[in-house]
Write a protein that holds these residues in place. Sequence first.
Motif, PDB file in Angstrom:
ATOM      1  N   ALA A  75       3.492  17.554 -13.637  1.00 60.16           N
ATOM      2  CA  ALA A  75       3.965  16.092 -13.375  1.00 60.16           C
ATOM      3  C   ALA A  75       4.437  16.024 -11.904  1.00 60.16           C
ATOM      4  CB  ALA A  75       5.519  16.279 -14.099  1.00 60.16           C
ATOM      5  N   ALA A  76       4.461  14.633 -11.693  1.00 59.98           N
ATOM      6  CA  ALA A  76       4.447  14.243 -10.257  1.00 59.98           C
ATOM      7  C   ALA A  76       5.238  13.026 -10.023  1.00 59.98           C
ATOM      8  CB  ALA A  76       2.869  14.041  -9.593  1.00 59.98           C
ATOM      9  N   ILE A  77       6.228  12.919  -9.145  1.00 62.39           N
ATOM     10  CA  ILE A  77       6.843  11.834  -8.719  1.00 62.39           C
ATOM     11  C   ILE A  77       6.600  11.579  -7.027  1.00 62.39           C
ATOM     12  CG2 ILE A  77       9.002  13.256  -8.079  1.00 62.39           C
ATOM     13  CD1 ILE A  77      10.676  11.149  -9.102  1.00 62.39           C
ATOM     14  N   GLY A  78       6.720  10.183  -6.873  1.00 60.58           N
ATOM     15  CA  GLY A  78       6.154   9.914  -5.388  1.00 60.58           C
ATOM     16  C   GLY A  78       6.485   8.400  -5.165  1.00 60.58           C
ATOM     17  N   VAL A  79       6.242   7.908  -4.213  1.00 59.36           N
ATOM     18  CA  VAL A  79       6.525   6.561  -3.761  1.00 59.36           C
ATOM     19  C   VAL A  79       4.932   5.890  -3.357  1.00 59.36           C
ATOM     20  CG1 VAL A  79       6.936   7.208  -1.296  1.00 59.36           C
ATOM     21  CG2 VAL A  79       7.702   4.778  -2.081  1.00 59.36           C
ATOM     22  N   GLN A  80       4.883   4.621  -3.602  1.00 62.32           N
ATOM     23  CA  GLN A  80       3.632   4.104  -3.228  1.00 62.32           C
ATOM     24  C   GLN A  80       3.724   2.738  -2.398  1.00 62.32           C
ATOM     25  OE1 GLN A  80      -0.006   3.934  -6.022  1.00 62.32           O
ATOM     26  NE2 GLN A  80       0.376   1.957  -6.040  1.00 62.32           N
ATOM     27  N   TRP A  81       2.928   2.474  -1.259  1.00 57.61           N
ATOM     28  CA  TRP A  81       3.023   1.406  -0.619  1.00 57.61           C
ATOM     29  C   TRP A  81       1.938   0.422  -1.063  1.00 57.61           C
ATOM     30  CZ3 TRP A  81      -0.575  -0.307   3.044  1.00 57.61           C
ATOM     31  CH2 TRP A  81      -0.472  -1.586   3.653  1.00 57.61           C
ATOM     32  N   ASN A  82       1.954  -0.724  -1.332  1.00 58.18           N
ATOM     33  CA  ASN A  82       1.013  -1.798  -1.839  1.00 58.18           C
ATOM     34  C   ASN A  82       0.885  -2.813  -0.709  1.00 58.18           C
ATOM     35  OD1 ASN A  82       0.445  -0.851  -4.904  1.00 58.18           O
ATOM     36  ND2 ASN A  82       2.753  -0.759  -4.402  1.00 58.18           N
ATOM     37  N   ASP A 128     -13.156 -21.265   0.939  1.00 57.49           N
ATOM     38  CA  ASP A 128     -13.148 -19.683   1.534  1.00 57.49           C
ATOM     39  C   ASP A 128     -12.205 -18.935   0.864  1.00 57.49           C
ATOM     40  OD1 ASP A 128     -14.130 -17.575   2.640  1.00 57.49           O
ATOM     41  OD2 ASP A 128     -13.354 -17.866   4.699  1.00 57.49           O
ATOM     42  N   VAL A 129     -12.448 -18.039   0.034  1.00 59.16           N
ATOM     43  CA  VAL A 129     -11.580 -17.189  -0.728  1.00 59.16           C
ATOM     44  C   VAL A 129     -11.598 -15.774  -0.052  1.00 59.16           C
ATOM     45  CG1 VAL A 129     -10.870 -16.087  -2.914  1.00 59.16           C
ATOM     46  CG2 VAL A 129     -11.909 -18.372  -2.798  1.00 59.16           C
ATOM     47  N   ASP A 130     -10.423 -15.335   0.304  1.00 58.86           N
ATOM     48  CA  ASP A 130     -10.286 -13.857   0.709  1.00 58.86           C
ATOM     49  C   ASP A 130      -9.367 -13.302  -0.074  1.00 58.86           C
ATOM     50  OD1 ASP A 130     -10.136 -11.476   2.326  1.00 58.86           O
ATOM     51  OD2 ASP A 130      -9.285 -12.550   4.346  1.00 58.86           O
ATOM     52  N   VAL A 131      -9.540 -12.093  -0.722  1.00 55.39           N
ATOM     53  CA  VAL A 131      -8.820 -11.135  -1.569  1.00 55.39           C
ATOM     54  C   VAL A 131      -8.945  -9.817  -1.200  1.00 55.39           C
ATOM     55  CG1 VAL A 131      -8.343 -10.534  -3.927  1.00 55.39           C
ATOM     56  CG2 VAL A 131      -8.944 -12.728  -3.320  1.00 55.39           C
ATOM     57  N   ARG A 132      -7.846  -9.044  -0.783  1.00 56.18           N
ATOM     58  CA  ARG A 132      -7.838  -7.817  -0.338  1.00 56.18           C
ATOM     59  C   ARG A 132      -6.724  -6.912  -1.011  1.00 56.18           C
ATOM     60  NH1 ARG A 132      -9.129  -8.121   6.250  1.00 56.18           N
ATOM     61  NH2 ARG A 132     -10.435 -10.023   6.064  1.00 56.18           N
ATOM     62  N   GLN A 133      -6.996  -5.792  -1.306  1.00 57.18           N
ATOM     63  CA  GLN A 133      -5.838  -4.899  -2.027  1.00 57.18           C
ATOM     64  C   GLN A 133      -5.921  -3.616  -1.244  1.00 57.18           C
ATOM     65  OE1 GLN A 133      -5.939  -2.337  -4.285  1.00 57.18           O
ATOM     66  NE2 GLN A 133      -3.759  -2.172  -4.311  1.00 57.18           N
ATOM     67  N   THR A 134      -4.590  -3.186  -1.009  1.00 60.34           N
ATOM     68  CA  THR A 134      -4.637  -1.839  -0.390  1.00 60.34           C
ATOM     69  C   THR A 134      -3.313  -0.979  -0.873  1.00 60.34           C
ATOM     70  OG1 THR A 134      -5.585  -2.629   1.755  1.00 60.34           O
ATOM     71  CG2 THR A 134      -4.378  -0.546   1.801  1.00 60.34           C
ATOM     72  N   PHE A 135      -3.634   0.110  -1.224  1.00 58.29           N
ATOM     73  CA  PHE A 135      -2.350   1.024  -1.708  1.00 58.29           C
ATOM     74  C   PHE A 135      -2.370   2.388  -0.961  1.00 58.29           C
ATOM     75  CE2 PHE A 135      -4.631   2.108  -5.390  1.00 58.29           C
ATOM     76  CZ  PHE A 135      -4.373   3.574  -5.342  1.00 58.29           C
ATOM     77  N   PHE A 136      -1.408   3.073  -0.679  1.00 63.25           N
ATOM     78  CA  PHE A 136      -1.192   4.210  -0.208  1.00 63.25           C
ATOM     79  C   PHE A 136      -0.170   5.104  -0.989  1.00 63.25           C
ATOM     80  CE2 PHE A 136       0.985   7.272   2.716  1.00 63.25           C
ATOM     81  CZ  PHE A 136       0.122   8.142   2.904  1.00 63.25           C
ATOM     82  N   ASN A 137      -0.190   6.017  -1.433  1.00 61.96           N
ATOM     83  CA  ASN A 137       0.849   6.872  -2.059  1.00 61.96           C
ATOM     84  C   ASN A 137       1.052   8.488  -1.557  1.00 61.96           C
ATOM     85  OD1 ASN A 137      -0.250   8.435  -3.850  1.00 61.96           O
ATOM     86  ND2 ASN A 137      -0.593   6.612  -5.152  1.00 61.96           N
ATOM     87  N   VAL A 138       1.945   8.731  -1.740  1.00 63.88           N
ATOM     88  CA  VAL A 138       2.287  10.426  -1.557  1.00 63.88           C
ATOM     89  C   VAL A 138       3.151  10.658  -2.796  1.00 63.88           C
ATOM     90  CG1 VAL A 138       3.480  12.100  -0.054  1.00 63.88           C
ATOM     91  CG2 VAL A 138       2.307  10.041   0.755  1.00 63.88           C
ATOM     92  N   GLN A 139       2.877  12.094  -3.500  1.00 65.83           N
ATOM     93  CA  GLN A 139       3.439  12.597  -4.422  1.00 65.83           C
ATOM     94  C   GLN A 139       3.689  13.930  -4.414  1.00 65.83           C
ATOM     95  OE1 GLN A 139       1.040  11.678  -8.014  1.00 65.83           O
ATOM     96  NE2 GLN A 139       0.070  10.161  -6.933  1.00 65.83           N
ATOM     97  N   GLY A 140       4.846  14.360  -4.813  1.00 66.34           N
ATOM     98  CA  GLY A 140       5.249  15.856  -5.033  1.00 66.34           C
ATOM     99  C   GLY A 140       5.099  16.095  -6.312  1.00 66.34           C
ATOM    100  N   ALA A 141       4.243  17.543  -6.550  1.00 63.14           N
ATOM    101  CA  ALA A 141       3.951  17.527  -7.943  1.00 63.14           C
ATOM    102  C   ALA A 141       4.412  19.195  -8.409  1.00 63.14           C
ATOM    103  CB  ALA A 141       2.436  17.647  -8.028  1.00 63.14           C
TER     104      ALA A 141
END
Length: 269
Positions: free
Chosen positions: A149-156, A118-131
């Motif tokens: 241009a933008a710079i930010g942080v991403q949770w994976n 049984d194979v279970d693959v999940r991917q999630t990301f959330f990011n916030v950027q200032g542009a």
Amino acid sequence: MRFTPKWKLWLLSQIGLTLIASSFANAQALSRDPTDPDAWRHSITPYLFLPLSTTGTSTVDGTSVDLDLNLSEVLDILQGAASVRYEGWNGDFGIISEVYYVKLGEDGNLPIGNATVDVDVRQTFFNVQGAYRFAEGVNVSGRRYAADAAIGVQWNRLKQEIDLAGPGPGMTLGGTEDWFEPLIALRYAVELNDKWSFATRATLSGFGVNGDDLQYVALAGFDWKGWENTSLRFGYQFYGIDYSTDRDGGEFAYDIDQNGIYAAVAFHF
């Protein structure tokens, strides 16, 4: 299902980790209200990325599998996905955020000992950027253009988990990894006529932080404003990720490149 000699079930399961898309490199920067240039403008854009080609290597518990997949193989194991991008602009400053989730899975029988997998693959990301919009104007054809241009942080979060069961004790391979990483982006957009615009965007993230050597997105496409507050977007995207970490069971890694079609609908208010 029929299980191939080359562990195709495991191989196909890994594609979910790079269904990471980004929304259309849109012409949001062109939508400044001439009657009130400092008013807030917002857009919400559900989007879809269809990878026509996926190549690379997936590693679970120290065992690597080479990937070379087409779109139909991805769709065979897709169990659910959701993705949306928000942009809010006031003058030359903006806030951008994306949320993405995909779940892939499959189950079947191994050709040895009547065992099941049984194979279970999940991917999630959330990011916030200032542009920040650093350039805008009118070109020689009298059409508006803008660059930001933008710079930010991403949770994976990546999950690669394979459950084996059958005669004798079962076992679980892989697991789940979470991490934060920095992100930068650059975008250019130009009007083609009153309805159409063209845009391109490049995004880089990871930079060796928390095991992600690099994620990249390079895309180009068109925006068609068919209605006053709604537009359709489509184009072509290239994506890649090179992530690895060590777990108790061995190396957990994903090094992949994709290219394919993206499509979106944008709601402006």
